[in-house]
Design an enzyme around this catalytic site. Structure first.
Site, mmCIF file in Angstrom:
data_model
loop_
_atom_site.group_PDB
_atom_site.id
_atom_site.type_symbol
_atom_site.label_atom_id
_atom_site.label_comp_id
_atom_site.label_asym_id
_atom_site.label_seq_id
_atom_site.Cartn_x
_atom_site.Cartn_y
_atom_site.Cartn_z
ATOM 1 N N LYS A 1 5.585 39.925 6.896
ATOM 2 C CA LYS A 1 6.272 39.030 7.830
ATOM 3 C C LYS A 1 6.847 37.855 7.043
ATOM 4 C CE LYS A 1 5.284 37.309 12.469
ATOM 5 N NZ LYS A 1 4.191 36.851 13.340
HETATM 6 O O1 G3P Z 1 4.504 35.991 18.147
HETATM 7 C C1 G3P Z 1 4.769 34.649 17.954
HETATM 8 C C2 G3P Z 1 3.736 33.860 18.648
HETATM 9 O O2 G3P Z 1 2.501 33.922 17.995
HETATM 10 C C3 G3P Z 1 4.131 32.491 19.014
HETATM 11 O O3 G3P Z 1 3.705 32.359 20.288
HETATM 12 O O4 G3P Z 1 3.079 31.171 22.297
HETATM 13 O O5 G3P Z 1 2.858 30.068 20.037
HETATM 14 O O6 G3P Z 1 5.092 30.443 21.028
HETATM 15 P P1 G3P Z 1 3.684 30.921 20.954
#
Ligand code: G3P
Length: 221
Positions: free
Chosen positions: A87
């Site tokens: 990634k």
């Molecule tokens: O897949 C990306 C994720 O981990 C981010 O999620 O909810 O922190 O925006 P969030």
């Protein structure tokens, strides 16, 4: 549509895997820290534990921000297990690293994508997956799902093989709308996957069926 779970929590990964619908896992440095996984050796062995649970792809993120170090880290991550997808963040050096890995058939996931232009560039560089963060776009009053729609159109126009991995998926409707729009993959917390199970009419309908069965069979027969 593939379902990935977005966590580094082994119990949650096991639970989603046991449900029989899990196609892969995504992690990021925040999710690793949340589980208390720190230090290079612990991080690498945690990725191995994740790979041992699931059958599909496991995204492991590089920490480096310069090309040379991204390549070194990515190659080390890819050595852990054949399921590892490196990634890489959407930056100038990240794009160079994605091209480098793609030329060597190492799978990549371009992360932190917030625009159609970034998504096009990552596909051009040969990313296996591109991760638009739809929840974080919604957080700043921008329609995250509109980006999915643009990406589906652009990738279809040119037959890019890059898969659209909708990320920062916060709730069930995000997931369902990504499916309507044709995202190849969603990655989300366990509660979003299990949230798909829920409907009050299912619960009340089942309760009624079982009550009627019990009534009909109360006296044997
Ligand atoms: O897949 C990306 C994720 O981990 C981010 O999620 O909810 O922190 O925006 P969030």
């Amino acid at each position: 549509m593939k379902f990935f779970i977005d966590t580094a929590n082994l119990n949650e990964i096991r639970e989603a895997h046991e449900l029989g619908v899990l196609d892969g896992v995504t992690t990021n440095p925040t999710l690793m820290a949340k589980e208390g996984i720190t230090g290079k050796n612990n991080i690498l062995s945690h990725y191995k534990s994740v790979c041992d649970i699931v059958t599909g792809d496991v995204s492991a993120e590089v920490i480096a921000t310069d090309f040379k170090e991204m390549v070194r880290e990515g190659e080390e991550l890819a050595e852990i297990d054949g399921k590892i997808v490196v990634k890489v963040p959407m930056t100038r050096d990240g794009i160079k690293a994605i091209k480098y890995f793609s030329d060597r058939e190492i799978k990549t996931n371009c992360t932190l994508v917030f625009s159609a232009g970034q998504a096009l560039l990552a596909a051009k560089a040969g990313a296996s997956y591109v991760s638009p963060f739809i929840g974080r776009l919604d957080d700043v009053s921008t329609d995250g799902l509109a980006l999915i729609e643009q990406m589906v159109l652009i990738y279809n126009n040119y037959g890019f093989e890059t898969e659209i991995l909708a990320a920062s998926v916060r709730h069930v409707m995000h997931l369902v709308q990504c499916a309507e729009l044709g995202a190849d993959v969603v990655t989300c917390p366990l509660k979003v996957i299990t949230g798909l199970l829920k409907h009050p009419l299912t619960d009340s309908g089942l309760e009624q069926f079982l009550a009627d069965y019990r009534k009909g069979n109360a006296h044997g027969g």
